[in-house]
Enzyme design. Sequence first.
Site, PDB file in Angstrom:
ATOM      1  N   SER A 147       0.834  -1.197   0.000  1.00  0.00           N
ATOM      2  CA  SER A 147       0.000   0.000   0.000  1.00  0.00           C
ATOM      3  C   SER A 147       0.874   1.254   0.000  1.00  0.00           C
ATOM      4  O   SER A 147       1.972   1.250   0.558  1.00  0.00           O
ATOM      5  CB  SER A 147      -0.887  -0.017   1.240  1.00  0.00           C
ATOM      6  OG  SER A 147      -1.886   0.972   1.162  1.00  0.00           O
ATOM      7  N   PRO A 148       0.407   2.347  -0.609  1.00  0.00           N
ATOM      8  CA  PRO A 148       1.165   3.599  -0.544  1.00  0.00           C
ATOM      9  C   PRO A 148       1.303   4.075   0.903  1.00  0.00           C
ATOM     10  O   PRO A 148       0.322   4.097   1.649  1.00  0.00           O
ATOM     11  CB  PRO A 148       0.301   4.579  -1.347  1.00  0.00           C
ATOM     12  CG  PRO A 148      -0.588   3.720  -2.185  1.00  0.00           C
ATOM     13  CD  PRO A 148      -0.829   2.484  -1.397  1.00  0.00           C
TER      14      PRO A 148
ATOM     15  N   CYS B  85       3.269   7.271   2.965  1.00  0.00           N
ATOM     16  CA  CYS B  85       4.121   8.460   2.932  1.00  0.00           C
ATOM     17  C   CYS B  85       5.277   8.316   3.911  1.00  0.00           C
ATOM     18  O   CYS B  85       5.102   7.842   5.035  1.00  0.00           O
ATOM     19  CB  CYS B  85       3.303   9.701   3.263  1.00  0.00           C
ATOM     20  SG  CYS B  85       2.206  10.205   1.931  1.00  0.00           S
TER      21      CYS B  85
ATOM     22  N   GLN C 270       1.761   6.537  -7.036  1.00  0.00           N
ATOM     23  CA  GLN C 270       0.487   7.150  -6.678  1.00  0.00           C
ATOM     24  C   GLN C 270       0.598   8.658  -6.903  1.00  0.00           C
ATOM     25  O   GLN C 270       1.406   9.334  -6.270  1.00  0.00           O
ATOM     26  CB  GLN C 270       0.134   6.862  -5.218  1.00  0.00           C
ATOM     27  CG  GLN C 270      -1.255   7.388  -4.839  1.00  0.00           C
ATOM     28  CD  GLN C 270      -1.556   7.254  -3.367  1.00  0.00           C
ATOM     29  OE1 GLN C 270      -0.896   7.887  -2.541  1.00  0.00           O
ATOM     30  NE2 GLN C 270      -2.543   6.434  -3.027  1.00  0.00           N
TER      31      GLN C 270
ATOM     32  N   TYR D 170      -7.880  14.234   0.431  1.00  0.00           N
ATOM     33  CA  TYR D 170      -7.036  15.063  -0.419  1.00  0.00           C
ATOM     34  C   TYR D 170      -7.880  15.643  -1.564  1.00  0.00           C
ATOM     35  O   TYR D 170      -9.089  15.434  -1.624  1.00  0.00           O
ATOM     36  CB  TYR D 170      -5.814  14.269  -0.879  1.00  0.00           C
ATOM     37  CG  TYR D 170      -4.951  13.863   0.300  1.00  0.00           C
ATOM     38  CD1 TYR D 170      -4.498  14.826   1.198  1.00  0.00           C
ATOM     39  CD2 TYR D 170      -4.628  12.536   0.556  1.00  0.00           C
ATOM     40  CE1 TYR D 170      -3.731  14.474   2.303  1.00  0.00           C
ATOM     41  CE2 TYR D 170      -3.862  12.177   1.668  1.00  0.00           C
ATOM     42  CZ  TYR D 170      -3.427  13.151   2.536  1.00  0.00           C
ATOM     43  OH  TYR D 170      -2.677  12.816   3.642  1.00  0.00           O
TER      44      TYR D 170
ATOM     45  N   ARG E 293       1.121  -1.289   7.390  1.00  0.00           N
ATOM     46  CA  ARG E 293       1.902  -1.316   8.629  1.00  0.00           C
ATOM     47  C   ARG E 293       2.575  -2.667   8.856  1.00  0.00           C
ATOM     48  O   ARG E 293       3.705  -2.729   9.358  1.00  0.00           O
ATOM     49  CB  ARG E 293       1.008  -0.959   9.816  1.00  0.00           C
ATOM     50  CG  ARG E 293       0.582   0.505   9.843  1.00  0.00           C
ATOM     51  CD  ARG E 293      -0.437   0.755  10.949  1.00  0.00           C
ATOM     52  NE  ARG E 293      -0.803   2.154  11.044  1.00  0.00           N
ATOM     53  CZ  ARG E 293      -1.743   2.743  10.287  1.00  0.00           C
ATOM     54  NH1 ARG E 293      -2.384   2.020   9.381  1.00  0.00           N
ATOM     55  NH2 ARG E 293      -2.029   4.016  10.435  1.00  0.00           N
TER      56      ARG E 293
END
Length: 365
Positions: A22-23, A25, A106, A188, A330
Site C-alpha cells: 500500500s502507498p 508516505c 500514486q 485530499y 503497517r
Amino acid sequence: MPALFEPLKLRSLELKHRGWVSPMCQYSCGPDGAPGVPNDWHLMHLGSFATGGAALILTEAAAVNPQGRISPRDAGLYNDEQAGAWQRITGFVHRHGAADTKIGVQLAHAGRKASTYWPFSGQRGSVPESDGGWSTVGPSRSAFDGYAEPAGMTGEQIHGVISDFAAAAVRAVDAGFDTVEIHGAHGYLLHQFQSPLINTRTDAWGGTEEGRNKLMLAVIDAVRNVIPESMPLLLRISATDWARGGVDLQASVRLAAQAAERGVDLVDVSSGGAVAHQDIKPGPGYQTGFSERIRREAGVPTGTVGLLTSADQAEHAVATGQADGVFIARAALRDPHWWLRAAFQLGHELAWPPQYDRAMPRHSF
C-alpha cells in the site's frame, strides 16, 4: 494454490500474486536535497519490499505540482529531477524483485491538507511560509481541522491541476513505472471535491453528485489518455466519509462504475480522511466489505486494505471474493519480507532472492 498467490493480469501487466504494498508516505525528501526528490531512504524502503516478495509496490503519494505536497518533505513527480530519481528506484525494483516485482506511482494533490508539518516534526498544523510552507487551495474556503483556510479554486486552477496530473503521468511512464494510481481518497483534493461535507460550490464543479465527481473523472480521463493503452490505471477512493451527510458506500459504487467505464482497471478501496469528526471503529478487515460491494456492484476489480496483518486474513479476503488483491501497509513496515513469510505459512513456494537462499525456511519461519 492459495488464492492470495494466484497470478493476476491487468491489461498487459502480469502480477505474480495478489499481495501488494500500500502507498505509505515517508516524509523524507530533503531537507538537504531538492524539494520532492526521492532519495536513498526511498530506494531502501521500497527496495526492501521487492526483495521481500511483494508482487506490486505502490509508492507514497507523489504530488503533481509543488502546492500539492502534503508537507515540505513529501515526494513529487512534477519535474525531471524527480523523475530521474524515481527511475533509479524503479530500476532497482525491476532488477531485484523476488516475485518479478512491479512498481506503480500514486499521483496526488493534497488540496486543503497540503503544506502541513510531517508527523515526526514535533509540530502540528499548517506550515507557515516563513518555515517553507505555502498557501493552499481547495474546492471551497473551508479549512480542515486546525489547518489554514484554503483559497477556493478558480476554473483556471482546476483545469491546471488536471493538466498537472496528466504531465505527471507522462513522467511516470518515462521513469519506468508499470502502473499509475490516482489518489482520490483520504481527504485530499479529488476527494475534497467529491465530498458534500467539503465541496459547497454551486458551479459545474459542485452542487450535485455529478458536479462533485467531475474533477475525479476529468483527471481519470486526462491520465488514461496519456499513458499507454497496455498500462493499467488504478484509482484509490475513500468508500465512506464515516460522517453523516458525506460520501457513502452507494455513492462510491456509482463512482467506481463510472471510473471503470473510463478505463480504470482496479479500484483501491480505503475510507475516511475527509473531515475530523469522522466516526470510525477500526478492526481487522473493517474495510473489506466496502471492497466486496464495489467489486460486485460496480463490476470492477478491487484491492482492499486496513488492519490486514496475517497471511490467513489476506487469503480469506481474496478467496471469498472480497477483493482481487490485498494491500499491506503497517505489517510490511514491521516485516518487509511479509510476502515470503505469508507464502511459507500458506504452503506456497515463492522464489527467494538468491542472496538470501541460505536462509530459506524448511520447517518454520
